[in-house]
Motif scaffolding. Structure first.
Motif, PDB file in Angstrom:
ATOM      1  N   ILE A  51       0.886  -1.255  -0.084  1.00 24.80           N
ATOM      2  CA  ILE A  51      -0.059   0.025   0.099  1.00 24.80           C
ATOM      3  C   ILE A  51       0.933   1.272  -0.107  1.00 24.80           C
ATOM      4  N   ARG A  52       1.746   1.253   1.024  1.00 28.16           N
ATOM      5  CA  ARG A  52       2.658   2.357   1.064  1.00 28.16           C
ATOM      6  C   ARG A  52       3.590   2.820  -0.261  1.00 28.16           C
ATOM      7  N   GLU A  53       3.955   1.594  -1.113  1.00 21.45           N
ATOM      8  CA  GLU A  53       4.558   1.925  -2.210  1.00 21.45           C
ATOM      9  C   GLU A  53       3.859   1.740  -3.320  1.00 21.45           C
ATOM     10  N   GLY A  54       2.349   1.773  -3.262  1.00 25.68           N
ATOM     11  CA  GLY A  54       1.360   1.824  -4.516  1.00 25.68           C
ATOM     12  C   GLY A  54       1.525   0.471  -5.228  1.00 25.68           C
ATOM     13  N   LEU A  55       2.109  -0.523  -4.841  1.00 28.93           N
ATOM     14  CA  LEU A  55       2.183  -1.792  -5.506  1.00 28.93           C
ATOM     15  C   LEU A  55       0.992  -2.740  -5.741  1.00 28.93           C
ATOM     16  N   TYR A  56      -0.130  -2.233  -5.349  1.00 28.35           N
ATOM     17  CA  TYR A  56      -1.353  -3.039  -5.408  1.00 28.35           C
ATOM     18  C   TYR A  56      -2.071  -2.595  -6.681  1.00 28.35           C
ATOM     19  N   ASP A  57      -3.392  -3.451  -7.071  1.00 24.37           N
ATOM     20  CA  ASP A  57      -3.669  -3.258  -8.084  1.00 24.37           C
ATOM     21  C   ASP A  57      -5.016  -2.092  -7.935  1.00 24.37           C
ATOM     22  N   GLN A  58      -4.604  -0.970  -7.908  1.00 22.38           N
ATOM     23  CA  GLN A  58      -5.568   0.101  -7.456  1.00 22.38           C
ATOM     24  C   GLN A  58      -7.000   0.148  -8.615  1.00 22.38           C
ATOM     25  N   GLU A  59      -6.755  -0.219  -9.672  1.00 24.46           N
ATOM     26  CA  GLU A  59      -7.960  -0.241 -10.486  1.00 24.46           C
ATOM     27  C   GLU A  59      -8.983  -1.427 -10.025  1.00 24.46           C
ATOM     28  N   PHE A  60      -8.451  -2.540  -9.637  1.00 28.37           N
ATOM     29  CA  PHE A  60      -9.187  -3.652  -9.307  1.00 28.37           C
ATOM     30  C   PHE A  60      -9.925  -3.278  -7.947  1.00 28.37           C
ATOM     31  N   VAL A  61      -9.056  -2.791  -7.015  1.00 23.68           N
ATOM     32  CA  VAL A  61      -9.716  -2.248  -5.645  1.00 23.68           C
ATOM     33  C   VAL A  61     -11.014  -1.321  -5.894  1.00 23.68           C
ATOM     34  N   ASP A  62     -10.618  -0.489  -6.771  1.00 24.92           N
ATOM     35  CA  ASP A  62     -11.554   0.657  -6.960  1.00 24.92           C
ATOM     36  C   ASP A  62     -13.019   0.449  -7.584  1.00 24.92           C
ATOM     37  N   ASN A  63     -12.747  -0.883  -8.293  1.00 27.21           N
ATOM     38  CA  ASN A  63     -13.912  -1.346  -9.025  1.00 27.21           C
ATOM     39  C   ASN A  63     -14.641  -2.539  -8.533  1.00 27.21           C
ATOM     40  N   HIS A  64     -13.842  -3.240  -7.706  1.00 22.71           N
ATOM     41  CA  HIS A  64     -14.127  -4.680  -7.018  1.00 22.71           C
ATOM     42  C   HIS A  64     -14.591  -4.971  -5.763  1.00 22.71           C
ATOM     43  N   ALA A  65     -13.936  -3.679  -4.738  1.00 23.88           N
ATOM     44  CA  ALA A  65     -13.725  -4.149  -3.442  1.00 23.88           C
ATOM     45  C   ALA A  65     -14.635  -2.878  -2.646  1.00 23.88           C
ATOM     46  N   PHE A  66     -14.813  -3.337  -1.567  1.00 23.22           N
ATOM     47  CA  PHE A  66     -15.786  -2.596  -0.527  1.00 23.22           C
ATOM     48  C   PHE A  66     -14.984  -2.595   0.632  1.00 23.22           C
ATOM     49  N   GLY A  67     -14.484  -1.366   1.418  1.00 27.63           N
ATOM     50  CA  GLY A  67     -13.811  -1.475   2.624  1.00 27.63           C
ATOM     51  C   GLY A  67     -12.539  -1.206   2.920  1.00 27.63           C
ATOM     52  N   PHE A  68     -12.067  -0.976   1.357  1.00 25.11           N
ATOM     53  CA  PHE A  68     -10.264  -0.712   1.334  1.00 25.11           C
ATOM     54  C   PHE A  68     -10.266   0.624   1.950  1.00 25.11           C
ATOM     55  N   GLU A  69     -10.945   1.705   1.460  1.00 29.97           N
ATOM     56  CA  GLU A  69     -10.986   3.049   1.998  1.00 29.97           C
ATOM     57  C   GLU A  69     -11.865   2.989   3.375  1.00 29.97           C
ATOM     58  N   ASP A  70     -11.684   4.135   4.074  1.00 28.02           N
ATOM     59  CA  ASP A  70     -12.570   4.570   5.248  1.00 28.02           C
ATOM     60  C   ASP A  70     -13.830   4.763   4.679  1.00 28.02           C
ATOM     61  N   TRP A  71     -14.882   4.618   5.210  1.00 29.91           N
ATOM     62  CA  TRP A  71     -16.274   4.761   4.782  1.00 29.91           C
ATOM     63  C   TRP A  71     -17.168   5.215   5.773  1.00 29.91           C
ATOM     64  N   THR A  72     -18.394   6.022   5.579  1.00 30.70           N
ATOM     65  CA  THR A  72     -19.239   6.346   6.583  1.00 30.70           C
ATOM     66  C   THR A  72     -20.671   5.805   6.072  1.00 30.70           C
ATOM     67  N   ASP A  73     -21.267   5.372   7.203  1.00 31.97           N
ATOM     68  CA  ASP A  73     -22.763   4.911   6.570  1.00 31.97           C
ATOM     69  C   ASP A  73     -23.640   5.405   7.901  1.00 31.97           C
ATOM     70  N   ALA A  74     -24.956   4.785   7.964  1.00 38.09           N
ATOM     71  CA  ALA A  74     -25.784   5.126   8.942  1.00 38.09           C
ATOM     72  C   ALA A  74     -25.222   4.832  10.375  1.00 38.09           C
ATOM     73  N   ALA A  75     -24.469   3.725  10.498  1.00 42.57           N
ATOM     74  CA  ALA A  75     -23.932   3.541  12.051  1.00 42.57           C
ATOM     75  C   ALA A  75     -22.640   4.438  12.195  1.00 42.57           C
ATOM     76  N   GLY A  76     -22.320   5.182  11.392  1.00 40.31           N
ATOM     77  CA  GLY A  76     -20.992   5.973  11.448  1.00 40.31           C
ATOM     78  C   GLY A  76     -19.805   5.920  10.779  1.00 40.31           C
ATOM     79  N   GLN A  77     -18.545   6.365  11.096  1.00 46.74           N
ATOM     80  CA  GLN A  77     -17.306   6.319  10.544  1.00 46.74           C
ATOM     81  C   GLN A  77     -16.660   4.950  10.636  1.00 46.74           C
TER      82      GLN A  77
END
Length: 167
Positions: A91-117
């Motif tokens: 992650i620190r060196e940007g060695l993961y497949d960011q396009e795959f993560v952006d298009n096919h993963a949930f929960g990689f980045e922080d998120w907010t929903d009705a329950a909070g952050q």
């Protein structure tokens, strides 16, 4: 694009250029010793492609570790911590497949929903699994963690397999 049913499938050890094994007795008694031995032979052949690389993470110097290109001794039971340390470096060196993560993963980045952050995987790994912390817990040097992360992030196709607890 490969046809369905083609011999080249994601996870096919025989097509890998890098196999990172967390304790899998690939050359001993793993899931399918014939398939595993054939995959290892293909990894080693250099006629039609570059010779592949095999890394064995294992607390003991097993027969598989002896045949590996690199044996990484580890404190027993800390495989998962090491895997998350490798993820931290990728992650620190940007060695993961960011396009795959952006298009096919949930929960990689922080998120907010009705329950909070909620803390996402990325920030959790960066916060809790720093390389010095992981090295101290696993006995694996920081340099080795970085080298494995860089290789896993750049050599394609790569496969990660596991056997003991983390499997």
């Amino acid at each position: 694009k490969k046809a369905v049913g083609s011999k080249h499938r994601i996870g096919d050890l025989g097509e890998a250029q890098l196999i990172l094994s967390f304790g899998a007795g690939l050359l001993e008694s793993w899931l399918g010793p014939v398939h595993a031995s054939q995959a290892f032979a293909r990894l080693r052949r250099s006629g039609d492609r570059p010779r592949g690389h095999f890394i064995q993470v294992d607390p003991r110097r097993s027969p598989t570790a002896v045949k590996a290109d690199r044996w990484v001794p580890i404190v027993p039971g800390t495989d998962g911590v090491l895997a998350l340390g490798i993820a931290n470096a990728m992650i620190r060196e940007g060695l993961y497949d960011q396009e795959f993560v952006d298009n096919h993963a949930f929960g990689f980045e922080d998120w907010t929903d009705a329950a909070g952050q909620h803390l996402g995987f990325k920030n959790l790994v960066l916060k809790e699994y720093g390389l010095l912390t992981v090295s101290a817990a696993t006995g694996v040097p920081v340099r080795t963690i970085l080298e494995m992360a860089r290789e896993l992030g750049t050599v394609k196709p790569a496969v990660v397999i596991g056997e003991r607890g983390p499997a």
